[in-house]
Design a protein around this motif. Structure first.
Motif, PDB file in Angstrom:
ATOM      1  N   GLY A   1       0.800  -1.226   0.000  1.00  0.00           N
ATOM      2  CA  GLY A   1       0.000   0.000   0.000  1.00  0.00           C
ATOM      3  C   GLY A   1       0.825   1.265   0.000  1.00  0.00           C
ATOM      4  O   GLY A   1       0.300   2.352   0.258  1.00  0.00           O
ATOM      5  N   LEU A   2       2.123   1.152  -0.302  1.00  0.00           N
ATOM      6  CA  LEU A   2       2.996   2.320  -0.288  1.00  0.00           C
ATOM      7  C   LEU A   2       2.473   3.403  -1.227  1.00  0.00           C
ATOM      8  O   LEU A   2       1.974   3.118  -2.305  1.00  0.00           O
ATOM      9  CB  LEU A   2       4.405   1.895  -0.699  1.00  0.00           C
ATOM     10  CG  LEU A   2       5.468   2.980  -0.831  1.00  0.00           C
ATOM     11  CD1 LEU A   2       6.804   2.489  -0.288  1.00  0.00           C
ATOM     12  CD2 LEU A   2       5.616   3.402  -2.298  1.00  0.00           C
ATOM     13  N   ARG A   3       2.603   4.655  -0.789  1.00  0.00           N
ATOM     14  CA  ARG A   3       2.149   5.788  -1.594  1.00  0.00           C
ATOM     15  C   ARG A   3       3.307   6.751  -1.867  1.00  0.00           C
ATOM     16  O   ARG A   3       4.334   6.721  -1.188  1.00  0.00           O
ATOM     17  CB  ARG A   3       1.021   6.552  -0.889  1.00  0.00           C
ATOM     18  CG  ARG A   3      -0.292   5.772  -0.750  1.00  0.00           C
ATOM     19  CD  ARG A   3      -0.855   5.389  -2.106  1.00  0.00           C
ATOM     20  NE  ARG A   3      -2.256   5.069  -2.075  1.00  0.00           N
ATOM     21  CZ  ARG A   3      -2.775   3.858  -1.907  1.00  0.00           C
ATOM     22  NH1 ARG A   3      -1.978   2.828  -1.719  1.00  0.00           N
ATOM     23  NH2 ARG A   3      -4.081   3.672  -1.909  1.00  0.00           N
ATOM     24  N   SER A   4       3.100   7.615  -2.857  1.00  0.00           N
ATOM     25  CA  SER A   4       4.052   8.667  -3.202  1.00  0.00           C
ATOM     26  C   SER A   4       3.386  10.007  -2.932  1.00  0.00           C
ATOM     27  O   SER A   4       2.683  10.544  -3.797  1.00  0.00           O
ATOM     28  CB  SER A   4       4.453   8.553  -4.682  1.00  0.00           C
ATOM     29  OG  SER A   4       5.331   9.588  -5.058  1.00  0.00           O
ATOM     30  N   PRO A   5       3.552  10.554  -1.721  1.00  0.00           N
ATOM     31  CA  PRO A   5       2.853  11.798  -1.370  1.00  0.00           C
ATOM     32  C   PRO A   5       3.152  12.927  -2.348  1.00  0.00           C
ATOM     33  O   PRO A   5       4.288  13.095  -2.813  1.00  0.00           O
ATOM     34  CB  PRO A   5       3.386  12.119   0.028  1.00  0.00           C
ATOM     35  CG  PRO A   5       3.784  10.790   0.588  1.00  0.00           C
ATOM     36  CD  PRO A   5       4.338  10.035  -0.585  1.00  0.00           C
ATOM     37  N   GLY A   6       2.127  13.701  -2.658  1.00  0.00           N
ATOM     38  CA  GLY A   6       2.267  14.843  -3.551  1.00  0.00           C
ATOM     39  C   GLY A   6       2.464  16.123  -2.782  1.00  0.00           C
ATOM     40  O   GLY A   6       3.278  16.190  -1.858  1.00  0.00           O
ATOM     41  N   ALA A   7       1.706  17.152  -3.150  1.00  0.00           N
ATOM     42  CA  ALA A   7       1.845  18.448  -2.499  1.00  0.00           C
ATOM     43  C   ALA A   7       0.493  19.133  -2.433  1.00  0.00           C
ATOM     44  O   ALA A   7      -0.351  18.953  -3.319  1.00  0.00           O
ATOM     45  CB  ALA A   7       2.831  19.323  -3.274  1.00  0.00           C
TER      46      ALA A   7
ATOM     47  N   ARG B   1       8.791  17.874 -10.021  1.00  0.00           N
ATOM     48  CA  ARG B   1       7.890  17.178 -10.940  1.00  0.00           C
ATOM     49  C   ARG B   1       7.193  16.014 -10.238  1.00  0.00           C
ATOM     50  O   ARG B   1       5.984  15.801 -10.420  1.00  0.00           O
ATOM     51  CB  ARG B   1       8.677  16.667 -12.140  1.00  0.00           C
ATOM     52  CG  ARG B   1       7.853  15.869 -13.129  1.00  0.00           C
ATOM     53  CD  ARG B   1       8.636  15.544 -14.383  1.00  0.00           C
ATOM     54  NE  ARG B   1       7.854  14.721 -15.293  1.00  0.00           N
ATOM     55  CZ  ARG B   1       8.160  14.513 -16.569  1.00  0.00           C
ATOM     56  NH1 ARG B   1       9.236  15.067 -17.092  1.00  0.00           N
ATOM     57  NH2 ARG B   1       7.395  13.742 -17.322  1.00  0.00           N
ATOM     58  N   MET B   2       7.921  15.268  -9.431  1.00  0.00           N
ATOM     59  CA  MET B   2       7.347  14.110  -8.751  1.00  0.00           C
ATOM     60  C   MET B   2       6.267  14.524  -7.765  1.00  0.00           C
ATOM     61  O   MET B   2       5.174  13.933  -7.746  1.00  0.00           O
ATOM     62  CB  MET B   2       8.444  13.328  -8.025  1.00  0.00           C
ATOM     63  CG  MET B   2       7.935  12.078  -7.311  1.00  0.00           C
ATOM     64  SD  MET B   2       9.257  11.060  -6.595  1.00  0.00           S
ATOM     65  CE  MET B   2       9.617  11.974  -5.097  1.00  0.00           C
ATOM     66  N   ARG B   3       6.536  15.558  -6.964  1.00  0.00           N
ATOM     67  CA  ARG B   3       5.611  15.888  -5.884  1.00  0.00           C
ATOM     68  C   ARG B   3       4.645  17.020  -6.246  1.00  0.00           C
ATOM     69  O   ARG B   3       3.438  16.893  -6.045  1.00  0.00           O
ATOM     70  CB  ARG B   3       6.393  16.234  -4.622  1.00  0.00           C
ATOM     71  CG  ARG B   3       7.151  15.022  -4.044  1.00  0.00           C
ATOM     72  CD  ARG B   3       7.501  15.235  -2.588  1.00  0.00           C
ATOM     73  NE  ARG B   3       6.307  15.448  -1.782  1.00  0.00           N
ATOM     74  CZ  ARG B   3       6.307  16.011  -0.577  1.00  0.00           C
ATOM     75  NH1 ARG B   3       7.461  16.430  -0.050  1.00  0.00           N
ATOM     76  NH2 ARG B   3       5.195  16.164   0.104  1.00  0.00           N
ATOM     77  N   ALA B   4       5.143  18.141  -6.766  1.00  0.00           N
ATOM     78  CA  ALA B   4       4.253  19.260  -7.059  1.00  0.00           C
ATOM     79  C   ALA B   4       3.288  18.929  -8.186  1.00  0.00           C
ATOM     80  O   ALA B   4       2.128  19.342  -8.160  1.00  0.00           O
ATOM     81  CB  ALA B   4       5.068  20.507  -7.420  1.00  0.00           C
ATOM     82  N   LEU B   5       3.751  18.167  -9.188  1.00  0.00           N
ATOM     83  CA  LEU B   5       2.897  17.817 -10.323  1.00  0.00           C
ATOM     84  C   LEU B   5       2.319  16.411 -10.208  1.00  0.00           C
ATOM     85  O   LEU B   5       1.613  15.950 -11.103  1.00  0.00           O
ATOM     86  CB  LEU B   5       3.676  17.964 -11.641  1.00  0.00           C
ATOM     87  CG  LEU B   5       4.240  19.364 -11.921  1.00  0.00           C
ATOM     88  CD1 LEU B   5       4.864  19.408 -13.304  1.00  0.00           C
ATOM     89  CD2 LEU B   5       3.170  20.439 -11.781  1.00  0.00           C
ATOM     90  N   GLY B   6       2.642  15.710  -9.122  1.00  0.00           N
ATOM     91  CA  GLY B   6       2.050  14.390  -8.898  1.00  0.00           C
ATOM     92  C   GLY B   6       2.390  13.370  -9.956  1.00  0.00           C
ATOM     93  O   GLY B   6       1.587  12.469 -10.229  1.00  0.00           O
TER      94      GLY B   6
END
Length: 481
Positions: free
Chosen positions: A308-314, A427-432
């Motif tokens: 269930g790992l996630r990649s948090p955005g912003a 790009r990874m976090r601010a733009l998801g």
């Protein structure tokens, strides 16, 4: 790609993995449902499938009152896709049509309103107005069932142009009046603010997300309180009409996290919810991510251990960009300290403190003109921060949900003081973007070194951002061990 027969099998199995991916409409009842609806499975000849709730509504179907298909997680497809349709969907979710109209949405994408209508209708069975209408209806239902606000006030807070339009839409979507919707929910929950359930697909690694956000929480703007398993993440939000304070709990139910929003202007409800959804990566498809990453022998153990790992955005693109520049070549703790100084010096104070939350994160225009001497960091980095914030403020770098990711990264790399790590992290976090590999990141290198294998980045696409989080986790476990 699914065909209608495989969709029907998902409905027969009440497979919640496909909630939000498609919707099931039943001709004999005039109702549309999520695939996991617990009602008796309709006969195949009576079922049609729609790619969006708006398409089902446009075809004349009402939302099921039992499974509430308008509350499902969004399709993970819109996080992956970088084309005009994917970008449009992200902007519609953020409320752009409500604030700027279809013309504003089309202009942001570089299309005419007619071209945009044709593309969205062709893929989703509904144009931008219908998609925004479905979203307004969901916002209205939420306010009706969770607050005691007057119906007229709710109509305009949800984005409707008139009370008549509001009434007609709720009848068409839910088959009842606003008063009927409110009465069906019983007494609104007690407490201030708007209580919500933020839906997600399971499994969801809430502990990992709260750990990630907690280590980076900036005093004055964010806080994480409570013991593991019972933590609460709280933060201030600068929104299009006013500010808000959001609180999200670590412990929810099957497929949701508890949330409470304190909004200075209720028109910001939809935007606030979508920004929290991006921050907590609630629309991800954990099954697709795990299936892909587990095929790589290098990541298979980690993918199996944390499905269930996630990649948090912003919550805000400009904020994340500023934090990324402050975090260049320093530890997470040092970046947090620098960012706290920035907030204390330039953040706009709330009219009244909410516990330890006292300020909004400073906006790009403010930081573009700031001296920044009090931060105690090298002059080159101060100049880089001002440069990036100037580009964001004047629009030469776009960090809104519908920004073209490739164009944004190129624009960032053209700025003095911005290197590949910073541009990729933004790009990874601010733009998801779910497919960013931070090749120069120290944590990624340490994770790979600990695993002792040769990476095959092509095997991780389109979920490279999740591979990064797995490698960070491996590196952290190696240090703790």
């Amino acid at each position: 790609m699914m065909d209608d027969e495989s969709r029907y099998e998902a409905v027969r199995g009440r497979d919640a993995r496909f909630d939000g991916v498609f919707f099931t409409a039943v001709r004999t009842t005039g109702i549309y449902c999520r695939p996991s609806c617990p009602a008796v499975t309709p006969k195949r000849q009576n079922v049609t499938f729609h790619p969006s709730a708006a398409a089902a509504q446009a075809a004349g179907y009402r939302a099921c009152r039992r499974c509430r298909p308008d509350t499902v997680p969004g399709s993970a497809e819109w996080n992956v896709r970088a084309d005009a349709v994917g970008r449009a969907m992200r902007m519609i979710a953020d409320g752009v049509v409500d604030r700027e109209g279809v013309g504003g949405l089309a202009g942001r994408l570089g299309y005419s309103a007619r071209q945009l209508q044709r593309q969205l209708t062709g893929e989703l069975g509904a144009g931008p107005i219908a998609l925004a209408r479905a979203q307004r209806a969901h916002t209205a239902r939420t306010l009706l069932q969770t607050t005691g606000l007057p119906v007229t006030e709710i109509a305009f807070a949800a984005g409707f142009a008139s009370v008549r339009q509001f009434n007609d839409t709720l009848r068409a979507v839910y088959g009842t009046t606003p008063t009927g919707l409110r009465g069906a929910s019983g007494t609104p929950p007690e407490g201030d603010g708007v209580p919500l359930r933020l839906a997600h697909r399971t499994p969801y690694d809430a502990a990992g997300v709260f750990d990630f956000l907690g280590r980076r929480a900036v005093p004055g703007v964010e806080e994480v309180t409570g013991e593991p398993g019972e933590r609460r993440y709280r933060r201030t939000l600068a929104l299009p009409h006013a500010h808000a304070v959001a609180e999200v709990g670590e412990r929810g139910g099957a497929g949701w996290l508890p949330c409470r929003l304190h909004l200075a202007d209720l028109r910001d409800l939809t935007t606030a919810v979508q920004r929290l959804r991006r921050l907590f990566d609630l629309d991800a498809d954990p099954w697709a991510v795990t299936d892909r990453l587990a095929r790589d022998p290098l990541l298979r153990p980690s993918a199996a251990a944390r499905p269930g790992l996630r990649s948090p955005g912003a919550a805000d693109g400009a904020e994340l960009a500023a934090r990324a520049v402050l975090g260049q070549q320093v530890t997470v703790r040092a970046a947090r300290t620098l960012t706290a100084r920035l907030v204390a010096a330039y953040g706009k104070p709330l009219s009244a403190a909410d516990g330890t939350l006292t300020r909004l994160f400073p906006d790009a225009a403010t930081l573009a003109e700031a001296d920044l001497a009090e931060l105690g960091m090298p002059a080159a980095r101060r100049a880089a921060l001002r440069t990036v914030m100037t580009a964001v403020a004047d629009g030469s770098v776009r960090l809104d949900p519908g920004a073209d990711r490739e164009e944004t990264q190129r624009a960032l790399l053209a700025l003095r003081g911005v290197g590949p790590w910073t541009a990729s992290y933004i790009r990874m976090r601010a733009l998801g973007d779910p497919d960013v590999l931070l090749t120069g990141d120290a944590g990624v290198r340490h994770g790979l070194a600990h695993l002792g294998g040769t990476p095959d980045p092509a095997a991780w696409r389109p979920w490279s951002s999740y591979a990064v989080h797995h490698l960070w986790s491996v590196a952290a476990s190696a240090v703790d061990g």
